[in-house]
Design a protein around this motif. Sequence first.
Motif, PDB file in Angstrom:
ATOM      1  N   ILE A 115      30.474  74.845   3.639  1.00 13.34           N
ATOM      2  CA  ILE A 115      30.605  76.278   3.922  1.00 13.34           C
ATOM      3  C   ILE A 115      31.227  76.510   5.290  1.00 13.34           C
ATOM      4  O   ILE A 115      32.162  77.309   5.436  1.00 13.34           O
ATOM      5  N   VAL A 116      30.733  75.821   6.304  1.00 18.81           N
ATOM      6  CA  VAL A 116      31.260  76.003   7.665  1.00 18.81           C
ATOM      7  C   VAL A 116      32.731  75.614   7.730  1.00 18.81           C
ATOM      8  O   VAL A 116      33.551  76.332   8.321  1.00 18.81           O
ATOM      9  N   GLN A 117      33.087  74.494   7.113  1.00 21.55           N
ATOM     10  CA  GLN A 117      34.496  74.095   7.127  1.00 21.55           C
ATOM     11  C   GLN A 117      35.373  75.130   6.430  1.00 21.55           C
ATOM     12  O   GLN A 117      36.461  75.446   6.915  1.00 21.55           O
ATOM     13  N   ALA A 118      34.918  75.665   5.319  1.00 20.65           N
ATOM     14  CA  ALA A 118      35.705  76.673   4.597  1.00 20.65           C
ATOM     15  C   ALA A 118      35.884  77.926   5.449  1.00 20.65           C
ATOM     16  O   ALA A 118      36.981  78.499   5.505  1.00 20.65           O
ATOM     17  N   VAL A 119      34.833  78.340   6.134  1.00 20.97           N
ATOM     18  CA  VAL A 119      34.915  79.531   6.992  1.00 20.97           C
ATOM     19  C   VAL A 119      35.879  79.288   8.155  1.00 20.97           C
ATOM     20  O   VAL A 119      36.703  80.147   8.497  1.00 20.97           O
ATOM     21  N   VAL A 120      35.799  78.115   8.765  1.00 24.82           N
ATOM     22  CA  VAL A 120      36.691  77.791   9.889  1.00 24.82           C
ATOM     23  C   VAL A 120      38.146  77.742   9.420  1.00 24.82           C
ATOM     24  O   VAL A 120      39.038  78.292  10.071  1.00 24.82           O
ATOM     25  N   VAL A 121      38.398  77.101   8.298  1.00 29.34           N
ATOM     26  CA  VAL A 121      39.768  77.018   7.775  1.00 29.34           C
ATOM     27  C   VAL A 121      40.280  78.417   7.409  1.00 29.34           C
ATOM     28  O   VAL A 121      41.441  78.743   7.673  1.00 29.34           O
ATOM     29  N   ALA A 122      39.433  79.243   6.853  1.00 30.59           N
ATOM     30  CA  ALA A 122      39.835  80.631   6.564  1.00 30.59           C
ATOM     31  C   ALA A 122      40.165  81.359   7.866  1.00 30.59           C
ATOM     32  O   ALA A 122      41.125  82.146   7.921  1.00 30.59           O
ATOM     33  N   GLY A 123      39.404  81.081   8.918  1.00 27.95           N
ATOM     34  CA  GLY A 123      39.688  81.682  10.225  1.00 27.95           C
ATOM     35  C   GLY A 123      41.039  81.248  10.775  1.00 27.95           C
ATOM     36  O   GLY A 123      41.807  82.057  11.300  1.00 27.95           O
ATOM     37  N   PHE A 124      41.359  79.949  10.637  1.00 23.63           N
ATOM     38  CA  PHE A 124      42.674  79.460  11.073  1.00 23.63           C
ATOM     39  C   PHE A 124      43.781  80.163  10.288  1.00 23.63           C
ATOM     40  O   PHE A 124      44.812  80.532  10.844  1.00 23.63           O
ATOM     41  N   THR A 125      43.548  80.348   9.001  1.00 29.55           N
ATOM     42  CA  THR A 125      44.543  81.009   8.161  1.00 29.55           C
ATOM     43  C   THR A 125      44.742  82.455   8.601  1.00 29.55           C
ATOM     44  O   THR A 125      45.878  82.942   8.661  1.00 29.55           O
ATOM     45  N   GLY A 126      43.656  83.124   8.943  1.00 25.61           N
ATOM     46  CA  GLY A 126      43.761  84.488   9.457  1.00 25.61           C
ATOM     47  C   GLY A 126      44.539  84.549  10.758  1.00 25.61           C
ATOM     48  O   GLY A 126      45.366  85.445  10.959  1.00 25.61           O
ATOM     49  N   LEU A 127      44.298  83.586  11.637  1.00 31.73           N
ATOM     50  CA  LEU A 127      45.054  83.520  12.893  1.00 31.73           C
ATOM     51  C   LEU A 127      46.538  83.288  12.634  1.00 31.73           C
ATOM     52  O   LEU A 127      47.396  83.883  13.291  1.00 31.73           O
ATOM     53  N   LEU A 128      46.840  82.405  11.700  1.00 30.57           N
ATOM     54  CA  LEU A 128      48.238  82.146  11.363  1.00 30.57           C
ATOM     55  C   LEU A 128      48.911  83.399  10.809  1.00 30.57           C
ATOM     56  O   LEU A 128      50.041  83.723  11.172  1.00 30.57           O
ATOM     57  N   PHE A 129      48.201  84.100   9.949  1.00 36.20           N
ATOM     58  CA  PHE A 129      48.741  85.334   9.384  1.00 36.20           C
ATOM     59  C   PHE A 129      48.998  86.358  10.492  1.00 36.20           C
ATOM     60  O   PHE A 129      50.056  86.982  10.545  1.00 36.20           O
ATOM     61  N   ALA A 130      48.032  86.493  11.398  1.00 33.86           N
ATOM     62  CA  ALA A 130      48.198  87.426  12.522  1.00 33.86           C
ATOM     63  C   ALA A 130      49.375  86.994  13.397  1.00 33.86           C
ATOM     64  O   ALA A 130      50.148  87.836  13.870  1.00 33.86           O
ATOM     65  N   GLY A 131      49.518  85.692  13.608  1.00 27.93           N
ATOM     66  CA  GLY A 131      50.628  85.193  14.403  1.00 27.93           C
ATOM     67  C   GLY A 131      51.971  85.466  13.767  1.00 27.93           C
ATOM     68  O   GLY A 131      52.937  85.818  14.444  1.00 27.93           O
ATOM     69  N   LEU A 132      52.036  85.336  12.450  1.00 26.69           N
ATOM     70  CA  LEU A 132      53.289  85.652  11.752  1.00 26.69           C
ATOM     71  C   LEU A 132      53.627  87.131  11.879  1.00 26.69           C
ATOM     72  O   LEU A 132      54.778  87.499  12.116  1.00 26.69           O
ATOM     73  N   ARG A 133      52.635  87.967  11.707  1.00 25.73           N
ATOM     74  CA  ARG A 133      52.881  89.419  11.796  1.00 25.73           C
ATOM     75  C   ARG A 133      53.291  89.819  13.200  1.00 25.73           C
ATOM     76  O   ARG A 133      54.169  90.659  13.392  1.00 25.73           O
ATOM     77  N   LYS A 134      52.651  89.208  14.198  1.00 27.21           N
ATOM     78  CA  LYS A 134      52.961  89.551  15.589  1.00 27.21           C
ATOM     79  C   LYS A 134      54.377  89.108  15.952  1.00 27.21           C
ATOM     80  O   LYS A 134      55.054  89.791  16.726  1.00 27.21           O
ATOM     81  N   SER A 135      54.802  87.990  15.423  1.00 29.21           N
ATOM     82  CA  SER A 135      56.118  87.461  15.802  1.00 29.21           C
ATOM     83  C   SER A 135      57.242  87.976  14.905  1.00 29.21           C
ATOM     84  O   SER A 135      58.385  87.641  15.115  1.00 29.21           O
TER      85      SER A 135
END
Length: 136
Positions: A115-135
Amino acid sequence: MATVASTVKTVTDAKLLRFALKQDAMGSGANGVVYVVVAAIFGELFGLPAAFLYPIGAFLVAWAAALLLLASRATMSKAAVGIVMAVNVAWVVASAELLIAGWFPLTNLGIALVIVQAVVVAGFTGLLFAGLRKSA
């Protein structure tokens, strides 16, 4: 001289993307090394067979190297970042499937780890998505 138009979309101002990729790489690499080095101990502790952890660990080490390589590029392909996000989403889905299908006799600690790994990986994915939108 003829000019060839490139259809590859790239990102040049990508501080958040680089940060997210590096964090994902560090987490993936650390987990991968631990899985490979102490698979037997972790297997017993979490209820996962060592034969499952060895290839997962090797994949994670290679994945971490690929993420670091991508993060080090002067420009990043949006498609490459999209692939990273897709693999991360697949990891989260596979984690949920592992829990729901009951493939392995996970201990409570093993369930928490998945569960913790899935939540962390989902968090990384959210950061990547935010980074794509910002750039963009």
